[in-house]
Design a protein around this motif. Structure first.
Motif, PDB file in Angstrom:
ATOM      1  N   MET A  61       0.847  -1.191   0.000  1.00 43.99           N
ATOM      2  CA  MET A  61       0.000   0.000   0.000  1.00 43.99           C
ATOM      3  C   MET A  61       0.884   1.243   0.000  1.00 43.99           C
ATOM      4  N   PRO A  62       0.411   2.364  -0.567  1.00 45.54           N
ATOM      5  CA  PRO A  62       1.197   3.602  -0.546  1.00 45.54           C
ATOM      6  C   PRO A  62       1.542   4.008   0.882  1.00 45.54           C
ATOM      7  N   HIS A  63       2.753   4.506   1.055  1.00 47.99           N
ATOM      8  CA  HIS A  63       3.231   4.896   2.379  1.00 47.99           C
ATOM      9  C   HIS A  63       3.110   6.412   2.540  1.00 47.99           C
ATOM     10  N   VAL A  64       2.275   6.848   3.472  1.00 44.79           N
ATOM     11  CA  VAL A  64       2.093   8.264   3.770  1.00 44.79           C
ATOM     12  C   VAL A  64       2.837   8.569   5.073  1.00 44.79           C
ATOM     13  N   VAL A  65       3.804   9.440   4.990  1.00 47.03           N
ATOM     14  CA  VAL A  65       4.559   9.845   6.174  1.00 47.03           C
ATOM     15  C   VAL A  65       4.105  11.245   6.582  1.00 47.03           C
ATOM     16  N   ILE A  66       3.745  11.384   7.845  1.00 44.86           N
ATOM     17  CA  ILE A  66       3.306  12.670   8.396  1.00 44.86           C
ATOM     18  C   ILE A  66       4.330  13.106   9.429  1.00 44.86           C
ATOM     19  N   VAL A  67       4.920  14.262   9.226  1.00 46.32           N
ATOM     20  CA  VAL A  67       5.917  14.799  10.159  1.00 46.32           C
ATOM     21  C   VAL A  67       5.228  15.842  11.029  1.00 46.32           C
ATOM     22  N   GLY A  68       5.028  15.514  12.297  1.00 51.83           N
ATOM     23  CA  GLY A  68       4.391  16.440  13.226  1.00 51.83           C
ATOM     24  C   GLY A  68       3.044  15.927  13.690  1.00 51.83           C
ATOM     25  N   GLY A  69       2.882  15.813  15.014  1.00 53.33           N
ATOM     26  CA  GLY A  69       1.634  15.332  15.585  1.00 53.33           C
ATOM     27  C   GLY A  69       0.773  16.437  16.152  1.00 53.33           C
ATOM     28  N   ARG A 119      12.763  10.590   0.480  1.00 50.62           N
ATOM     29  CA  ARG A 119      13.336   9.963   1.670  1.00 50.62           C
ATOM     30  C   ARG A 119      13.569  11.014   2.751  1.00 50.62           C
ATOM     31  N   LEU A 120      13.359  10.586   3.995  1.00 49.11           N
ATOM     32  CA  LEU A 120      13.694  11.402   5.155  1.00 49.11           C
ATOM     33  C   LEU A 120      14.889  10.794   5.863  1.00 49.11           C
ATOM     34  N   ARG A 121      15.842  11.633   6.233  1.00 49.79           N
ATOM     35  CA  ARG A 121      16.959  11.204   7.071  1.00 49.79           C
ATOM     36  C   ARG A 121      16.664  11.657   8.492  1.00 49.79           C
ATOM     37  N   LEU A 122      16.693  10.730   9.439  1.00 47.80           N
ATOM     38  CA  LEU A 122      16.388  11.048  10.822  1.00 47.80           C
ATOM     39  C   LEU A 122      17.658  11.342  11.607  1.00 47.80           C
ATOM     40  N   ALA A 123      17.489  12.040  12.716  1.00 46.15           N
ATOM     41  CA  ALA A 123      18.642  12.477  13.506  1.00 46.15           C
ATOM     42  C   ALA A 123      19.428  11.315  14.080  1.00 46.15           C
ATOM     43  N   ASP A 124      18.794  10.163  14.275  1.00 52.50           N
ATOM     44  CA  ASP A 124      19.497   9.007  14.848  1.00 52.50           C
ATOM     45  C   ASP A 124      20.131   8.117  13.789  1.00 52.50           C
ATOM     46  N   GLY A 125      20.131   8.571  12.527  1.00 52.50           N
ATOM     47  CA  GLY A 125      20.770   7.816  11.458  1.00 52.50           C
ATOM     48  C   GLY A 125      19.824   6.970  10.635  1.00 52.50           C
ATOM     49  N   ARG A 126      18.606   6.763  11.093  1.00 51.62           N
ATOM     50  CA  ARG A 126      17.639   5.990  10.326  1.00 51.62           C
ATOM     51  C   ARG A 126      17.170   6.783   9.107  1.00 51.62           C
ATOM     52  N   SER A 127      16.578   6.082   8.158  1.00 50.94           N
ATOM     53  CA  SER A 127      15.952   6.740   7.012  1.00 50.94           C
ATOM     54  C   SER A 127      14.534   6.214   6.865  1.00 50.94           C
ATOM     55  N   LEU A 128      13.702   7.006   6.212  1.00 48.75           N
ATOM     56  CA  LEU A 128      12.294   6.677   6.054  1.00 48.75           C
ATOM     57  C   LEU A 128      11.867   7.087   4.652  1.00 48.75           C
ATOM     58  N   ASP A 129      11.482   6.113   3.835  1.00 47.30           N
ATOM     59  CA  ASP A 129      11.009   6.406   2.480  1.00 47.30           C
ATOM     60  C   ASP A 129       9.498   6.641   2.501  1.00 47.30           C
TER      61      ASP A 129
END
Length: 414
Positions: A1-9, A85-95
């Motif tokens: 399924m398409p991946h929707v990333v939301i930054v901020g709650g 892609r998002l690069r996170l502060a702890d080194g992880r990435s999120l597509d």
């Protein structure tokens, strides 16, 4: 399924996630904190009227029944739009396939970031607890001080900025000094506290009609607040502020004068407005990147010739719209442009004092205060929060006491 990333709650991000409930997408809601915060009542935590959990709720709890939503604790360090892609502060990435940036705003000191340690702003629960600590500690220091001039400096509070946050802080501080703390100190009389509201513009609450702005000023002065307008602050240090040619010794200075958009906007490589917000398309997407939406304080948009304000109702409407727009795209439908519905402005000044502007219906005083109270309780998340806030406010109304007068954190140097 398409991946929707939301930054901020916040309002924009959470309302978008809710609007996608049951949609054939995977949602990842990413936030630095684990909670949604009802920012309009943040000043109540800062002034000891409410406890922090009363205006916040865990994001996982809010979305626990939404099976297509995952909550992640983390901070975005960099956005790579071309790679999605998002690069996170702890080194992880999120597509991602679709991205919503709703990371809000931070304090703006107009190029004087050296003022920040001396004049904290109010955007997060950490900010609120720090301001509460400074306010309550100031009264304690005044009680322990032998020198009259030093005691007066501890009992002087300067709020920079005459918008809703500054007005609410000033009015509540005056109430605390005149009523809540009366009779609790033996050497320093809290009623002698001096509360100043400093606004560089010609009037407070400049987003309201001038008549309501004038009423707000009079109500503040009735509470004992000194309102200064038309003179910008030249300097702030740990001993006070420089207001034009006048030096004001104030050991507690609070900042409510300006905000700047999240620095994440700069990673997008698109035009920004003067506040650093993304100038979005009519469908709230980023120019050249239709897969990236922007909402809330990070978005700059004109609707019917007027800028959409950075307020909670606008962020909620943007979030709901974006959720609907993503659903429409999944069905191959082009969503219509976003339209903002302006419900008006509210601001409280103090006990039984507020101003309300509802598009031609303008009123102030006790009726406005009751209207403000009902609106804010209604929009709180969760039955428990609504009930506890109502109980705390009722107790404060009858007794003048404030329920959260606990000093937390380390004390600052004298």
């Amino acid at each position: 399924m398409p991946h929707v990333v939301i930054v901020g709650g916040g309002f924009g991000g959470l309302w978008a996630a809710r609007a996608l409930r049951g949609a054939p997408v995977r949602i990842t809601l990413l936030d630095r904190g684990n909670h949604h915060l009802f920012q309009p009542l943040l000043y109540q935590v800062a002034t000891a009227g409410l406890s922090a959990p009363n205006i916040a709720a865990p994001l996982r709890q809010i979305l626990r029944r939404q099976k297509n939503a995952t909550v992640l604790l983390g901070e975005v360090a960099k956005i790579e739009p071309d790679a999605r892609r998002l690069r996170l502060a702890d080194g992880r990435s999120l597509d991602y396939d679709q991205l919503l940036l709703a990371s809000g705003a931070t304090h703006a000191y107009f190029g004087r970031d050296d003022w920040a340690p001396h004049a904290p702003g109010l955007k997060t629960l950490d900010d609120a607890l720090e301001i509460r600590r400074r306010i309550l500690t100031a009264f304690e220091r005044a009680e322990a001080e032998d020198d009259p001039a030093a005691r007066a400096a501890w009992l002087t509070f300067a709020i920079v900025g005459g918008g809703p946050t500054g007005v609410e802080l000033a009015g509540t501080l005056a109430e605390i000094a005149r009523h809540t703390l009366h009779g609790e100190f033996r050497r320093a009389d809290p009623r002698r506290a001096r509360v100043l509201l400093l606004e560089a513009g010609p009037r407070v609450l400049s987003s309201f009609p001038e008549a309501l702005s004038d009423k707000a000023r009079r109500q503040l002065e009735t509470l004992g607040v000194e309102v200064r307008t038309g003179v910008p602050v030249k300097a702030i240090d740990d001993r006070g502020v420089q207001l034009g040619e006048e030096r004001i010794d104030a050991r507690t200075v609070l900042w409510a004068a300006g905000v700047a958009a999240s620095p994440l906007a700069r990673d997008l490589g698109v035009p920004l407005d003067r506040a650093g917000r993304v100038i979005v398309q009519p469908d709230l997407t980023v120019p050249g990147h239709p897969e990236i939406f922007v909402a809330g304080d990070l978005a700059s948009l004109q609707c019917e010739g007027k800028p959409v304000p950075g307020v909670a109702p606008a962020a909620k409407q943007m979030g709901r719209y974006i959720g609907g727009a993503i659903r429409a795209r999944l069905r191959g439908i082009t969503p219509p442009p976003f339209r903002y519905r302006d419900f008006g402005n509210l601001a409280t000044i103090g006990r039984m004092a507020a101003v309300v502007d509802l598009h031609g219906l303008k009123f102030s005083g006790l009726l406005a205060w009751w209207f403000w109270l009902a609106a804010h309780v209604l929009f709180l998340i969760g039955f428990r929060n609504r009930l506890v806030v109502l109980i705390d406010w009722a107790q404060a109304y009858w007794s003048y006491q404030r329920s959260a007068r606990i000093i937390l954190g380390g004390d600052r140097d004298a």
